[in-house]
Write a protein that holds these residues in place. Structure first.
Motif, PDB file in Angstrom:
ATOM      1  N   UNK A  26     -19.152  -0.073  10.406  1.00 44.85           N
ATOM      2  CA  UNK A  26     -19.303   1.133  11.388  1.00 44.85           C
ATOM      3  C   UNK A  26     -18.242   1.384  12.420  1.00 44.85           C
ATOM      4  N   UNK A  27     -17.462   0.248  12.565  1.00 41.39           N
ATOM      5  CA  UNK A  27     -16.295   0.340  13.706  1.00 41.39           C
ATOM      6  C   UNK A  27     -15.495   1.582  13.026  1.00 41.39           C
ATOM      7  N   UNK A 182     -22.334  11.529   6.486  1.00 46.70           N
ATOM      8  CA  UNK A 182     -23.557  11.269   6.411  1.00 46.70           C
ATOM      9  C   UNK A 182     -23.806  10.727   4.980  1.00 46.70           C
ATOM     10  N   UNK A 183     -23.062  10.954   4.078  1.00 41.60           N
ATOM     11  CA  UNK A 183     -23.146  10.621   2.698  1.00 41.60           C
ATOM     12  C   UNK A 183     -22.129   9.044   2.262  1.00 41.60           C
ATOM     13  N   UNK A 184     -21.249   9.021   2.798  1.00 46.76           N
ATOM     14  CA  UNK A 184     -20.236   7.990   2.764  1.00 46.76           C
ATOM     15  C   UNK A 184     -20.754   6.816   3.611  1.00 46.76           C
ATOM     16  N   UNK A 185     -21.297   7.077   4.538  1.00 48.17           N
ATOM     17  CA  UNK A 185     -21.617   5.888   5.524  1.00 48.17           C
ATOM     18  C   UNK A 185     -22.660   4.946   4.868  1.00 48.17           C
ATOM     19  N   UNK A 186     -23.760   5.467   4.301  1.00 47.62           N
ATOM     20  CA  UNK A 186     -24.703   4.538   3.405  1.00 47.62           C
ATOM     21  C   UNK A 186     -24.047   3.527   2.383  1.00 47.62           C
ATOM     22  N   UNK A 199     -13.134  -2.987  -2.316  1.00 47.20           N
ATOM     23  CA  UNK A 199     -12.469  -1.935  -1.752  1.00 47.20           C
ATOM     24  C   UNK A 199     -12.974  -0.585  -1.727  1.00 47.20           C
ATOM     25  N   UNK A 200     -13.074   0.067  -0.889  1.00 51.34           N
ATOM     26  CA  UNK A 200     -13.844   1.497  -0.852  1.00 51.34           C
ATOM     27  C   UNK A 200     -12.997   2.597  -0.792  1.00 51.34           C
ATOM     28  N   UNK A 201     -13.115   3.535  -1.828  1.00 51.85           N
ATOM     29  CA  UNK A 201     -12.169   4.556  -2.009  1.00 51.85           C
ATOM     30  C   UNK A 201     -12.973   5.748  -1.905  1.00 51.85           C
ATOM     31  N   UNK A 216     -12.839   4.737   9.397  1.00 52.08           N
ATOM     32  CA  UNK A 216     -14.375   3.867   9.651  1.00 52.08           C
ATOM     33  C   UNK A 216     -15.054   4.012   8.582  1.00 52.08           C
ATOM     34  N   UNK A 217     -14.685   4.155   7.379  1.00 54.11           N
ATOM     35  CA  UNK A 217     -15.670   4.316   6.454  1.00 54.11           C
ATOM     36  C   UNK A 217     -15.066   4.087   5.214  1.00 54.11           C
ATOM     37  N   UNK A 218     -13.823   4.122   4.835  1.00 55.09           N
ATOM     38  CA  UNK A 218     -13.288   3.427   3.604  1.00 55.09           C
ATOM     39  C   UNK A 218     -11.867   3.053   3.947  1.00 55.09           C
TER      40      UNK A 218
END
Length: 392
Positions: A26-27, A182-186, A199-201, A216-218
């Motif tokens: 979440x940082x 709100x959809x990418x954070x979960x 790795x998150x794209x 902060x998300x990917x």
């Protein structure tokens, strides 16, 4: 500002080295999961094959990445895009691979890829369905992430279609989309909770000012809509991305989409795309029929001097020095004090271009020749790429 960004990047690297762990989930700092210190490199099936993806194709491509020398040049991710899933989830609500396209499942493909020193990527969607109409991960993030980790997945591309009730592939004229954050954070948190490095794209096509918050998300985030195998598309995507370098750096990268090299542009235009993506510090994800690629195409992908610019650990993207009349001069500072310089002629006629650089050694990265200055006759749609080593 660029110096401040470079200093922040160095601080982040030192933090990871000293503590052995990334910042908490979440940082908003780049590097929340400690992955993608440099832009990811690999291959994805979608540009050349669309939804027509099979286990055999992925395994054949993994073999081609090894035999062509692409793996040894740094291309590690073999990424499965949309179309791998069965049309529905199983009786327990879990994702499953299409039994015809992937008869032995995804884990078997992962084992095949890993055995060749490569990593496997997979695709899902932050909405109710994928862009191809298969089950999306909205509301299933924890279970889907656990499934990906159990299968041995190393990379997840997360699309943005069907983002809420009433939404279709690209719009929500009859409904309301949940905000992308709100959809990418979960899914970000679910992937972290698996304990597997993945790795998150983020692939929301640059909407909702993605570059401003996605760090902060990917690990990478699309800056534009999908690229097509045309010069006009490639030029537009470059122009939309080049001004967003301040938002990216080590562990989090602007993604101007996959490379269209080998898919129908001219040889000059292919070289331009490789040059510009390297200057942008962009992920290098090939998107062609790799098994049947020509030697010239492989040579473009595997030019070590150009890759070194893309993978430079400082991670500062190029800035535009000038662009008068469509003649772009780009510069990019490199970690050891060198400077990368590109002369990009975006026009339809050849042009003589030059720029002033510090005294030192100038190397043309495509030919390997040296010169005392940066300047050349640049063909229409062409790019000259140089590395300048300043004199001591």
């Amino acid at each position: 500002m660029r110096l401040q960004k470079a200093a922040l990047a160095v601080c982040l690297v030192l933090t990871l080295l000293l503590t052995g762990a990334p910042p908490a989930a979440g940082s908003l700092a780049r590097g929340y999961n400690g992955l993608a210190a440099t832009p990811p490199m690999g291959w994805n099936n979608y540009n050349a094959y669309g939804l027509d993806v099979t286990a055999a194709l992925i395994e054949q491509t993994a073999d081609a990445m090894v035999s062509s020398g692409m793996r040894d040049a740094g291309y590690l991710y073999v990424n499965i895009d949309d179309g791998w899933m069965a049309a529905t989830r199983d009786a327990d609500g879990d994702l499953r691979a299409d039994p015809t396209r992937f008869p032995d499942g995804i884990a078997a493909v992962a084992d095949y890829v890993h055995a060749r020193g490569l990593k496997l990527g997979i695709y899902s969607d932050a909405g109710l369905k994928t862009c191809g109409g298969f089950p999306g991960s909205l509301g299933h993030e924890t279970a889907d992430a656990a499934k990906f980790a159990a299968w041995g997945v190393d990379y997840v591309k997360y699309d943005n279609c069907f983002a809420g009730p009433g939404c279709d592939q690209t719009s929500c004229a009859n409904g309301t989309a949940a905000p992308a954050q709100d959809r990418y954070a979960p899914m970000r948190d679910a992937l972290l909770s698996t304990g597997r490095p993945i790795v998150f794209s983020i692939c929301n096509w640059g909407t909702e000012n993605a570059a401003r918050w996605a760090a902060g998300y990917g690990n990478l985030w699309r800056t534009t809509g999908d690229i097509s195998p045309t010069y006009a598309s490639m030029l537009s995507i470059f122009q939309q991305t080049v001004g967003q370098g301040r938002y990216a750096g080590p562990y989090g990268w602007n993604d101007p989409d996959m490379l269209q090299i080998g898919n129908g542009m001219t040889a000059t235009e292919d070289r331009t795309e490789m040059s510009l993506w390297a200057m942008l510090a962009a992920p290098l994800i090939a998107g062609n029929n790799l098994a049947d690629a020509t030697p010239a195409t492989i040579a473009l992908f595997t030019n070590r001097a150009v890759i070194a610019v893309d993978q430079d650990p400082l991670g500062v993207a190029a800035t535009v020095v000038s662009a008068a009349g469509g003649l772009y001069v780009l510069t990019r500072p490199l970690a050891n004090g060198d400077v990368a310089v590109a002369l990009f002629n975006s026009t339809d006629t050849a042009a003589t271009m030059s720029t002033t650089v510090p005294a030192g050694t100038v190397t043309d990265l495509w030919t390997g020749t040296t010169a005392g200055s940066v300047g050349a006759s640049v063909p229409a749609h062409g790019t000259m790429l140089y590395r300048v080593i300043p004199s001591a």
